[in-house]
Motif scaffolding. Structure first.
Motif, PDB file in Angstrom:
ATOM      1  N   SER A  33      57.487 -12.972  50.308  1.00 54.75           N
ATOM      2  CA  SER A  33      57.762 -11.565  50.007  1.00 54.75           C
ATOM      3  C   SER A  33      57.319 -10.661  51.158  1.00 54.75           C
ATOM      4  O   SER A  33      58.026  -9.714  51.533  1.00 54.75           O
ATOM      5  N   ILE A  34      56.157 -10.962  51.718  1.00 54.93           N
ATOM      6  CA  ILE A  34      55.643 -10.143  52.826  1.00 54.93           C
ATOM      7  C   ILE A  34      56.516 -10.320  54.063  1.00 54.93           C
ATOM      8  O   ILE A  34      56.827  -9.351  54.768  1.00 54.93           O
ATOM      9  N   THR A  35      56.934 -11.545  54.300  1.00 53.60           N
ATOM     10  CA  THR A  35      57.822 -11.796  55.437  1.00 53.60           C
ATOM     11  C   THR A  35      59.134 -11.039  55.275  1.00 53.60           C
ATOM     12  O   THR A  35      59.683 -10.492  56.242  1.00 53.60           O
ATOM     13  N   SER A  36      59.617 -10.982  54.040  1.00 53.04           N
ATOM     14  CA  SER A  36      60.848 -10.232  53.764  1.00 53.04           C
ATOM     15  C   SER A  36      60.670  -8.754  54.084  1.00 53.04           C
ATOM     16  O   SER A  36      61.567  -8.118  54.664  1.00 53.04           O
ATOM     17  N   VAL A  37      59.514  -8.200  53.730  1.00 50.69           N
ATOM     18  CA  VAL A  37      59.230  -6.795  54.042  1.00 50.69           C
ATOM     19  C   VAL A  37      59.209  -6.595  55.556  1.00 50.69           C
ATOM     20  O   VAL A  37      59.801  -5.645  56.089  1.00 50.69           O
ATOM     21  N   LEU A  38      58.554  -7.498  56.273  1.00 50.17           N
ATOM     22  CA  LEU A  38      58.455  -7.369  57.730  1.00 50.17           C
ATOM     23  C   LEU A  38      59.829  -7.484  58.397  1.00 50.17           C
ATOM     24  O   LEU A  38      60.125  -6.777  59.372  1.00 50.17           O
ATOM     25  N   LYS A  39      60.683  -8.366  57.866  1.00 48.35           N
ATOM     26  CA  LYS A  39      62.028  -8.498  58.429  1.00 48.35           C
ATOM     27  C   LYS A  39      62.849  -7.241  58.195  1.00 48.35           C
ATOM     28  O   LYS A  39      63.623  -6.819  59.071  1.00 48.35           O
ATOM     29  N   ASP A  40      62.696  -6.649  57.019  1.00 43.85           N
ATOM     30  CA  ASP A  40      63.384  -5.381  56.743  1.00 43.85           C
ATOM     31  C   ASP A  40      62.942  -4.304  57.729  1.00 43.85           C
ATOM     32  O   ASP A  40      63.761  -3.541  58.254  1.00 43.85           O
ATOM     33  N   LEU A  41      61.629  -4.248  57.964  1.00 42.75           N
ATOM     34  CA  LEU A  41      61.107  -3.257  58.915  1.00 42.75           C
ATOM     35  C   LEU A  41      61.621  -3.548  60.321  1.00 42.75           C
ATOM     36  O   LEU A  41      61.923  -2.619  61.089  1.00 42.75           O
ATOM     37  N   ASP A  42      61.724  -4.828  60.644  1.00 44.74           N
ATOM     38  CA  ASP A  42      62.229  -5.219  61.953  1.00 44.74           C
ATOM     39  C   ASP A  42      63.662  -4.725  62.163  1.00 44.74           C
ATOM     40  O   ASP A  42      64.009  -4.188  63.227  1.00 44.74           O
ATOM     41  N   ILE A  78      50.418 -13.808  59.879  1.00 47.60           N
ATOM     42  CA  ILE A  78      50.887 -14.442  58.644  1.00 47.60           C
ATOM     43  C   ILE A  78      51.460 -15.827  58.913  1.00 47.60           C
ATOM     44  O   ILE A  78      51.302 -16.745  58.111  1.00 47.60           O
ATOM     45  N   SER A  79      52.092 -15.999  60.077  1.00 45.45           N
ATOM     46  CA  SER A  79      52.792 -17.258  60.354  1.00 45.45           C
ATOM     47  C   SER A  79      51.935 -18.287  61.076  1.00 45.45           C
ATOM     48  O   SER A  79      52.345 -19.419  61.252  1.00 45.45           O
ATOM     49  N   ASN A  80      50.709 -17.924  61.518  1.00 47.81           N
ATOM     50  CA  ASN A  80      49.832 -18.846  62.235  1.00 47.81           C
ATOM     51  C   ASN A  80      48.875 -19.513  61.244  1.00 47.81           C
ATOM     52  O   ASN A  80      47.881 -18.925  60.834  1.00 47.81           O
TER      53      ASN A  80
END
Length: 537
Positions: free
Chosen positions: A490-499, A524-526
């Motif tokens: 869900s957080i990654t989805s938010v970051l992609k939207d912001l991107d 988040i990804s490390n």
């Protein structure tokens, strides 16, 4: 001979007088020809009282007080000068001192029971509390002969003191366990100086003033004192506070707040002045604790004064109890949330002084527990966002913020929305529970998206959002992820939207935001870094 003359003769005789005869005349309408002798006789009867107390003397005191508030011909009360003389000559506590305190407290309770009473008789002045060792007298009455000697008045007396002197009967005193033990064992504590039992209670502070001033000044100049010096100070503080607390608080305030021109009356009216102290106070955990105990005491006295002032106000707008209660709450919340805000500023300013700041957070927690509505008021007022992590971590009652943080996020202005996001991120980190998860999914993620979009695609008529705000709220997603790792998708989805929003924007500052976005992505990804951070949390 008329009845008044007979009573006058009876009252002036220095011999045993039939109790029933006295009660018969005391309960009759009085006249001025006997009010003077009656007052003097009542004083003498209290001074000559024996233990255990007889019901007659209690009824006599009550009848005398009632006659003092007669709307026709009120009897005169015992003058304050006589009361001062009684207590200033006291070496040991006797029955007369307990009875006189009972008379004073009961008289004031009657005076404040109805605003009409004030027009008949003025209550005894607050200054009497400075010369009467109220706590010592209460302790004597409670313990003497296992409580049997004063069983007729002690419950009522203790109840009235709890109402009129909140600061003396405070169940939430801001003292540590050792201080409480010292207070509990006050009567058997041996102080450093000899001859304490021969010191008149109202002169205890005068007797130890030099020693106390030296200790306070020593802590200011050298906060790293030995444990033995700390213990000596605590023993002395506990003893003086037990005997003459108001004088002790005033003395302490003057030593720690030099040059402020403070008075007891000014501190009661505006307790926040206690915090205008020497900044070196916060170098010492001992002085920080003493300062807060002094502050709390003046806050309690101020609460009662506000309540009493409103009760006796002739303002028609305060004629009903609900109106008075609403006004009292408004005045107290304004005064006490200002104090809380000042303490939060001190926590930020002196954040490197961990032991003193920890004591302040504990004090704030007590204030919030006693007044839960203050938590919401303070957070809608707001404070430094940089301090949110520490307040959530160090003030246990902050979990209450979960009940209203959604309201903060719905506020129309940028500051409250940003404050709410930071607050919820830290609440989630400290309280990773279902309620936190629900608020994050329903409100926080959407708010971060919408605020970023408003910044990147601002239109006239919208509430603007600053770069600094966007730069600060995006990293909160990594804090949330540490609390709820399973929200990674869900957080990654938010970051992609912001991107995507950033890429389509034409703002020059978008590249700075992109940098923050990438840093959050990496956290988040490390997996390795995530594991380290999770273990540290």
């Amino acid at each position: 001979m008329d009845r008044s003359s007979v009573l006058g003769r009876l009252l002036e005789r220095d011999s045993y007088i039939d109790h029933q005869t006295i009660l018969k005349y005391e309960e009759s309408p009085s006249d001025e020809s006997i009010s003077g002798p009656r007052r003097h006789w009542l004083h003498d009867r209290m001074c000559a009282a024996r233990l255990p107390l007889e019901p007659f003397i209690i009824k006599l005191i009550k009848s005398s007080i009632e006659s003092s508030f007669s709307p026709w011909r009120p009897a005169r009360v015992i003058p304050e000068g006589e009361i001062y003389a009684l207590y200033s000559s006291m070496l040991t506590i006797e029955a007369k001192h307990v009875l006189m305190l009972y008379y004073i407290i009961l008289f004031n309770e009657r005076a404040y029971s109805d605003r009409k009473m004030i027009s008949i008789q003025a209550p005894f002045s607050d200054s009497l509390a400075n010369v009467i060792p109220i706590k010592s007298i209460l302790g004597f009455a409670e313990r003497h002969d296992g409580g049997k000697s004063f069983k007729l008045i002690f419950p009522h007396l203790a109840s009235m003191v709890a109402t009129q002197f909140l600061e003396l009967w405070d169940s939430e005193r801001f003292l540590d366990e050792e201080d409480l033990n010292l207070l509990a064992t006050h009567d058997t504590t041996i102080l450093a100086k000899d001859g304490i039992t021969e010191v008149q209670p109202w002169k205890v502070l005068y007797h130890y003033e030099g020693e106390l001033r030296a200790l306070l000044s020593g802590f200011l100049s050298n906060p790293d004192v030995s444990l033995s010096e700390k213990r000596t100070f605590r023993r002395l503080w506990a003893h003086i506070g037990y005997t003459c607390p108001r004088e002790l608080w005033m003395f302490t305030a003057r030593v720690l707040c030099p040059g402020q021109g403070i008075t007891q009356d000014s501190l009661i009216n505006d307790p926040i002045q206690v915090l205008d102290c020497n900044t070196r106070v916060f170098d010492s955990d001992v002085l920080t604790r003493v300062l807060l105990e002094t502050l709390r005491s003046f806050m309690l006295v101020s609460r009662y004064r506000i309540k009493r002032t409103l009760l006796n106000s002739s303002n028609p707008a305060l004629s009903s109890q609900p109106q008075r209660e609403n006004t009292e709450y408004a005045l107290l919340s304004l005064q006490e949330t200002e104090i809380i805000q000042r303490l939060l500023d001190i926590c930020y300013q002196y954040r490197e002084r961990e032991s003193s700041v920890a004591i302040i957070y504990k004090f704030l927690h007590q204030l919030f527990i006693n007044n839960p509505t203050y938590i919401k008021l303070v957070h809608f007022q707001g404070y430094r966002i940089e301090l949110i992590k520490d307040t959530v971590k160090n003030i246990p009652s902050m979990h209450v913020c979960l009940d209203f943080v959604t309201e903060l996020l719905k506020q129309p202005d940028e500051y409250h929305q940003s404050f709410g996001i930071h607050l919820m991120a830290q609440l989630a980190a400290t309280y990773p529970i279902a309620k936190s998860l629900q608020i994050l999914q329903d409100s926080v993620f959407h708010k971060i998206r919408s605020m970023t979009l408003r910044f990147l695609d601002y239109h006239e008529g919208q509430e603007p959002v600053s770069f600094e705000t966007i730069n600060s709220i995006i990293p909160t997603l990594s804090v949330i992820w540490q609390a709820f790792p399973f929200l990674q998708e869900s957080i990654t989805s938010v970051l992609k939207d912001l991107d995507e929003q950033i890429k389509s924007s034409k703002l020059k500052s978008r590249f700075k935001i992109y940098k923050v976005l990438n840093q959050t992505f990496q956290k988040i990804s490390n997996p390795a870094e995530a594991a380290v951070r999770a273990s540290q949390h």
